[in-house]
Structures are given as structure tokens and as C-alpha cells.
Design an enzyme around this catalytic site. Sequence first.
Site, PDB file in Angstrom:
ATOM      1  N   ALA A  44       0.824  -1.325   0.130  1.00 47.09           N
ATOM      2  CA  ALA A  44       0.035  -0.147  -0.173  1.00 47.09           C
ATOM      3  C   ALA A  44       0.847   1.230  -0.046  1.00 47.09           C
ATOM      4  CB  ALA A  44      -0.953  -0.022   1.258  1.00 47.09           C
ATOM      5  N   HIS A  45       0.467   2.227  -0.762  1.00 48.53           N
ATOM      6  CA  HIS A  45       1.217   3.355  -0.852  1.00 48.53           C
ATOM      7  C   HIS A  45       0.428   4.368  -1.365  1.00 48.53           C
ATOM      8  CE1 HIS A  45       2.199   1.447  -4.718  1.00 48.53           C
ATOM      9  NE2 HIS A  45       2.245   2.521  -5.068  1.00 48.53           N
ATOM     10  N   VAL A  46       0.773   5.459  -1.115  1.00 45.66           N
ATOM     11  CA  VAL A  46       0.035   6.909  -1.776  1.00 45.66           C
ATOM     12  C   VAL A  46       1.280   7.839  -2.468  1.00 45.66           C
ATOM     13  CG1 VAL A  46      -1.048   9.260  -0.832  1.00 45.66           C
ATOM     14  CG2 VAL A  46      -1.302   7.017   0.132  1.00 45.66           C
TER      15      VAL A  46
END
Length: 129
Positions: free
Chosen positions: A92-94
Site C-alpha cells: 500500500a502506498h500514496v
Amino acid sequence: MASIFSRIVAGEIPAHKIAETEDFLAFLDAFPITEGHTLVIPKKEIDYLFDLDDALYTGLFQFAKSIVPALEKTVPCLRIGVSVIGLEVPHAHVHLLPLNSMDDADFTKKIKTSQEELATLAEKIRSNL
């Protein structure tokens, strides 16, 4: 097998770090689409953003928000855009993207930058935190 982001967290792969807490890490994208393109991740490897528990999910976005003022001070832009795609790395990453136009959010185009330029930029952003 650990994701590339987990390997960065473990120190096995270098990264141009911006900020770090016990649970989160922000670092410059090695293949940016805009100057200052920053990745914000939970240190815990969870593939899909919406599989994060509520505390980790909200913490991730609060941590990302804390980086934005430093990015805005460092990289001239109209605003910082946020993108979550999640297909390229199973962690997960932004993406935080300094934007001046919608064209700046084109993930098919990469800008050319050297490791030295990334290191200098990371230092400037850190100095504005």
C-alpha cells in the site's frame, strides 16, 4: 518475498527519505513523474490500501498530510495531488504529486533526474518540514 518498499524500510535498498515515524515512511520516487514526487507508505507490508486497518489507514493519510507543507515550500506548484493506484508494487502506498496542470499527473511519462538531484531535493524538503 518482501516488496521493494519493505526492502527500503529494512535498509536493504537505498532511498531518498523525507520523513519517517515508527509506522510510516515518506521518500522520493526513484522514477518520478514530477519534481518532488513522493511516496508515502506504511512500514507494515500490506498489499491493498483498503486492507489496512482503520488506524493504519487514517494514520497513513495524516502522515502524508504532514509532508505536504514541506513539498509546497520546496517545489513550485499550484497544489499537491494525491494518487493511489496500487498495481505497480504490492505494498500500500500514496503518491504525493506537485502539480501545475493535469498533464503533471500522467504516470506514463517520467522525468529525468539523477541520484544527486534526488538527494539534494530530499534534503531541501526535509529542511522545510
